[in-house]
Every structure is written in structure tokens, then in C-alpha cells.
Design an enzyme around this catalytic site. Sequence first.
Site, short mmCIF file in Angstrom:
data_model
loop_
_atom_site.label_atom_id
_atom_site.label_comp_id
_atom_site.label_asym_id
_atom_site.label_seq_id
_atom_site.Cartn_x
_atom_site.Cartn_y
_atom_site.Cartn_z
N ARG A 272 1.10 -0.73 -0.14
CA ARG A 272 0.24 0.40 0.18
C ARG A 272 0.66 1.20 0.35
O ARG A 272 0.59 2.54 -0.86
CB ARG A 272 -1.10 -0.07 1.36
CG ARG A 272 -2.10 0.88 1.35
CD ARG A 272 -2.69 0.77 2.62
NE ARG A 272 -3.85 -0.25 2.46
CZ ARG A 272 -4.01 -1.03 3.61
NH1 ARG A 272 -3.69 -1.88 4.63
NH2 ARG A 272 -5.05 -2.25 3.95
N VAL B 131 -9.70 0.34 -4.31
CA VAL B 131 -8.71 -0.36 -4.22
C VAL B 131 -7.94 -0.34 -3.31
O VAL B 131 -7.65 0.82 -2.76
CB VAL B 131 -8.05 -0.94 -5.64
CG1 VAL B 131 -8.51 -1.17 -6.55
CG2 VAL B 131 -7.04 0.46 -5.48
N GLU B 132 -7.49 -1.77 -2.75
CA GLU B 132 -6.54 -1.42 -1.53
C GLU B 132 -6.63 -0.96 -0.24
O GLU B 132 -5.99 -0.39 0.13
CB GLU B 132 -4.89 -1.16 -1.64
CG GLU B 132 -4.38 -2.06 -2.78
CD GLU B 132 -2.46 -1.85 -3.31
OE1 GLU B 132 -2.00 -1.34 -2.31
OE2 GLU B 132 -1.92 -2.45 -4.17
N GLY B 133 -7.90 -0.86 -0.01
CA GLY B 133 -8.99 -0.17 0.83
C GLY B 133 -9.60 1.28 0.81
O GLY B 133 -8.59 1.64 0.36
#
Length: 820
Positions: free
Chosen positions: A379, A500-502
Site C-alpha cells: 500500500r 482498491v487496497e482499502g
Amino acid sequence: MTALLSILVAIAAIWVLAYIGAPLIAWSAAVVVYFLALAVVGAIGWPGLLLAAVVFAPILVLFNTTSLRKKLVSKPIFKGFKAVLPPMSDTEREALEAGSAWWEAEMFRGKPDWQYLLNFKRTQLTEAEQSFLDNETETLCEMLDEWEITAELKDIPEDAWNYIRNNQFFAMLIPKEHGGLGFSAVAQSTVVAKIASRSLTTAVTVMVPNSLGPGELLVHYGTKEQQEKWLPGLADGTQLPCFGLTGPEVGSDAGALPDTGIVCKGEYNGEQVLGMKLTFSKRWITLAPVATVIGLAFKLYDPEGLLGDPDKTDYGITCALISSDEPGVEIGRRHSPGAFMNGPIYGTDIFVPLDAIIGGPEKAGGGWRMLVECLSAGRGISLPALSSAASKVAYRMTGAFGRIRRQFKVPVGKFEGVQEATARISGLNYKMEAARIFTASGVDQCTPSVVTAMAKYHMTEWMRQIINDSMDVHGGRGIQQGPRNYLFSSYQSIPIAITVEGANILTRSLMIFGQGAIRCHPYVFPEMEAAREDDLDAFDTLLWSHVGHSVNRAARTLTFGLSGAITAKAPVAGVAAPYYRQLERFSSALAICSDVTMGMLGGELKRKELLSARLGDVLSELYFATATLKFFYDEGEREEDIPHLHYVLQDSLHKIEQAFDGFFRNFPNAFVGGAMRFLVFPTGQYHKGPSDTLINVLGDAIMEPSSFRDRLSANIHLGTDARSATGRMEKAFNKLVEVEPIYDRFAKAVGKGEAEGFTVDDQLASCVKNGVLTDAEASQVKEYDDLRYDAILTDAFSKEYLQDPVNHQHEDHRLESRVA
């Protein structure tokens, strides 16, 4: 008078002891000395001293005698603490324990170690990494055309796919001993950013295997046999990976995974083995349509106790690695979030051996921790890199466009309304580059979890702001899609980066402070662990250290607020020093406000997402402001950087005050909220953000060629061909810088009616005839004006192309006609 003086002395002593963080023994000694001194000078008589001894001696004995303190004070508090302690799920615990606290912890604790910050070595590219960036990455960029990819092929060209595989772009994080490139996080970030400046589709394709994917999971957790089986193919590109986590029922809440693995016996490759039947439905999986290796996250169950523990049925989230050609795997269909490969994966009762579990059967149930640790690192690399690339291109192109494009005979970049946007573009780019390098360097040295969540959330939001501002400045030039448009693919990708990614909303409201408060605080998580383990001895030590910590931070906060932070420390002299002091002040304020909030709200804080988000904003701005100061310091404290430093730090301090103000206004207990406001802002708020004058300075600078402009937009791909999107704008800008005085003379003559004719050619001929320009100057103006006009044009397509772009993909979209 004596009584007043005695009270003032007591207040001063309490303030000093609290400010320096004196230990309990020092406080106790101070009480004894104070009353003895009062007796000696006659302020109180011996009866008064005796009364003081009767009142204070038991308290001093109680708190300085560990066994008494634990039994009579700490034990009841311990009981109450355990009663109100919110329950913590296994996934929450693993998320908190995963990774490590880093510089954000210094900012959270209220007394940052500035020398550590200055001494921290940011990662420098090795000779091999720099060569890869300058050669292989540059070559790949030259092979790409984002318009062709997104509008025509809906895919990366085959020759580019082959080049990516053959040159190990998918193996940047795989160590050299396993056949990979073994690049640093900073190198990965820089490579991905450069690719993204040419093609976001290709950058996403490259970044995913180098972020959360089978390669990283195998490197960190795989067995030797798994590493030998899979890593060589992943390194040389013969295997393409994807990782299946999200699905129709699960996004940010991975604990809600409906996908299952049931431990059982079955036949695999003609043999009876112990394995598991996997049933899963995954969606939005990048590279899934072309993947040969699938990483899967699922919940593992052992109803028959075949793993050896008859009392354990639910093992929790587990990660496994399987081949995409396993019988029953459905893969290959595509979603359409853009041109990058993304699609669903399905499977029902697919039997695989237990050694498909990443790390082997011993890692059954260990998947969530794997995911959190790897995702937290990735991230901080991939999406910040994409955001940086899009923002750098927007910065450079918007500055050029603002000087080239004229309205009312004035460059649009000179209008103050436009400069408000371009200054923001410039300031956020400076802040973003500082954050990108600092965060990726942190990932190279540890596994920070909170800072990477902050980086992902804020840098994608800054990209959104920068691209929107750039679109505003460009107007119609930014709206029309086509190969000339260098902004639109970034504009289209914003929702992807945000999601994306949280998802950003949850990252801000739940993760940054929610995880940071417990992970970064020196005492809270250890206190929770002591309660969980019923360890009164540990709790007693932690509790009173925590009390001392809070008293100290409260005293420091009030002192800094009253003094304007001049009593705070600055590790440097010069222009940056006041900012270090202000950040130390607000770091201390965050520490005491966090303690009060957690003490007052306890587990209820989980549901107070807006309060949590505002404290998270304070923590984030503290982190990014210090990253900017670090960048300024590492760059040699250059004079040309100073206006951008001022802009970023003044904006950050203003945002910190706004976040605190919103927090205090909305605190559930108005009295406590008011008390915290007085502690933090005893003389009021006074950080107002960048001034109009500073905005004008940045608005002018973005349009000027300079070493600063080149540094801030370094490591992106800029076209050299006047037919490329960025190349034509660069070429026109550079020519304008060269001929602008002459061009202004020509434009002035046209405006005054001193140049006859309706076309540029006629007007130039008139200027030469009238002695306004020489023949050579007219030729230069003509060359620039042709470049200028071509640079501001937008694409126009035939009906046939729009209906069938694949079969008309080499059509020339330039608009040939022009008017003066």
C-alpha cells in the site's frame, strides 16, 4: 501576600515537573521539600506542617509502595478496565500486531525524536536500479500508447507483454537468490511511477505482482519447496500471478469471506492425499484473465479433526496457491474497469493437497496476518507511485499549458483564480514526492502499517485534487478524449485508486486513527494485552507510566500553546525551524487529546468514525509535514524550494487546526471538548493557510523552466516526438520560452492593429514590412505559433473510427484546418 506567593510557587513547581515529565519519586520529593520550605520561612506553622503530613504522607506512601498501590488503587482500576475493554476479534488483533510502528509513532507520542528524522537515510537507487529505470523502463515506455491500449486494443500490445515478461518487470520484489531483481521499495515505486506516466494500464499490470501477490507471499512465508516450485517461473515471467481476495460479499471486510476450504481426504494426481476442497467466488481480481498462478484467501474448516486437533474446527482465514488449470477453476472472463486485465475467478469443490497452503499446513489460519503485512507494505509503494506519476505529468503539462494558452491576451496561468489551482498542484506535488520517497524508504527498513494506510489514502486523494484542478485549468482541452489528451486516463483511473487496497472512506474513518491510536501509543496496546493476560503487575507499571505520560503531554501542550511553541525544540536553524516547533506542539496536543478521548469513550470510539477520522487527519498531516521537512533537508535546503516548503507547511498547519476544531466542536461531552480546546488553543487559532502572495509565487513558478521544475517532475516519461501527447506540449513550451519576447511584440502589434491581415502569415509579413520584426524573428514566431496551435488542439474522429476503432486504429486524428 505570602499565601499568594506560596500558591504561585506551587503552581510553578507543578507546571515544571509536569513539563519535564518528572518521575513519581521527584514529585514526592517536591511535595516534602515544598511544605518544609513553607515551614522554614514561616508561611505555615508547625501545626500546618503536621496537618500537611497527615494529609499527604499516606498518599505518598501509598503511591510509592508498589504492593499497596497495586492492591488499593491499581487493582480496582484494572477490574474496571477489563469490564469496559471492547472485545477484539482475531482479525483485529492480527491487524494490530502485523507490521511495525515507525515514524508515525513518534508523532503520535507527542515528543518526536527530530534527530532520528534528520539522520534517517532515504533509500538511494543502486547502479542496477538506475540502469533499469533509464534503459528497460524507458524502452517499455516508448513501446506504449495509452490511447491505443485503452480505446483500441483494450489490452497492452503483445510485444509489450513479452517485453515485460522477458525483462522481469513482474519480479522486482523477488530476491536475486530466487531469480528476481531484488529491487528496493523506492526503486519499485520509481519504476512503476515512470511507467504510469506513460500508461496507467501498464503500470497497474506491473504493480500488482509486485504488491499483494503470490510472489511476495512466497518470499515471506512460503516453504522451501513452494519457493523452488513457483518463484523461478514468477521471476522469469513464464508464470503470471493474481491474488483472489475480494468478491461479491466481501470488500474491505475480509473477515466476512464466504469462500471456504474443507479439510478432507481425496485423490490428487492418482494418489490418496490429505487436502481440502475449495469453493470460492472472487471478483475484481487484477491479472485474473491471464493468470497461470492463483493466490486464494478463504476460511479453512476441519470438521473431522484431520489436522490433529479434534477440538478445533474453524481455522480462520488461510492463503493457498493453486494453478489456474486445476480442474473446475473458471477463469478468463474480464471485468471492464479500464483496459487492464481484471476479472472473476470461480471454483466449486476443487480438491488440492494441504501443501497448497502458503507456508504449509502449519500456516493454516495464518492468512489474515500474511495479507495485512504484505498489503500494508504494498500500500505504501504501488498506489502512491501511480498517484505521483499522474500528478507529476499534470504539474508539468498544466504549467506549460498555462503559459501557452492565452485568454484576453494574457496567459491563463497568470490569472489569480487559475493560480489558486496551479499553486495547489505545485504544493501537493512537492508534498507527494516527499511522502513517496520517505514512505517507500521506510518500507525498505521495516514493515510500517499505519503510514502506508495514510500514504494510500492521502496520496490518491491528492491525485484526485490535482487532476481535477488540472482539468479545470485545461477546460475543453482536458475534456476531449483522444491520443492528445494527457490527463484523461488519470481522470478515469481516480475511482480505481480511491477504491482498491482499502476503500478511502474506511481507511480514513476506521484505520488511520483506529489502528494508529493503539499501534503507536506507548501504553494502550500493552495495557490491553496485560488485561487479556490478567497480568496486574504489568498493568500497574503501564498504568502509572501512562498517567505520567498524559500529565507531561498536557503540560507541554498548554505551554506550547501559550508561548506560540517558541519553547519547543527545532533540530535546525533557519526557515524550517518554526515549522518543527509547531509540529512538536501539535504532536503533543494529539497525544493528550487521544488519551482523553480513549479514556472517555473507550470502545464507543469505534463507532465515532467522524471523531476518529479528524484525529487521523491530524496524525496524517503531522506525518506528511515532517516528510516534507525531511525532503527539504535532504535536498540541501535549496533556496528554490522555500516557497513550496512554506506552502505545504502552512497548509498542513491550517488543516491540523481545522481538524482539531471540528473534533472539539463535536466531542460528545461539551465540557471535556471545551477543556481540550483551551488546552490546545489557549490563545486561539492562527494558522490560516498560504497567503495570496505565496499562491502567486507558486502560480508563476509552475510556468517557468527551472531546475526545481525538473526535479519535481523527475523520473517520468515525457515524449520527445511532437506527435506524442506530452511531447507536443513540451516542444511548444520550450519554443515559447525561447521566443516569448518576440512573440509578445508580435501579439502586441496585432492587438494595436499595427499588423494587417486576417491570417498569421499575413500579419507576420505586415510586421516584417513595418519593421516590427525581422525576417528571422518572423520565422521564429511562425514556428512557435504552429507548435502552439497544434498543442492546444483536441482530437477529432471519423464516424468509422468511433464505430470500429480496432480496424481504423492508425487513422490520423489531427484537425487540419485552422483560423488566425
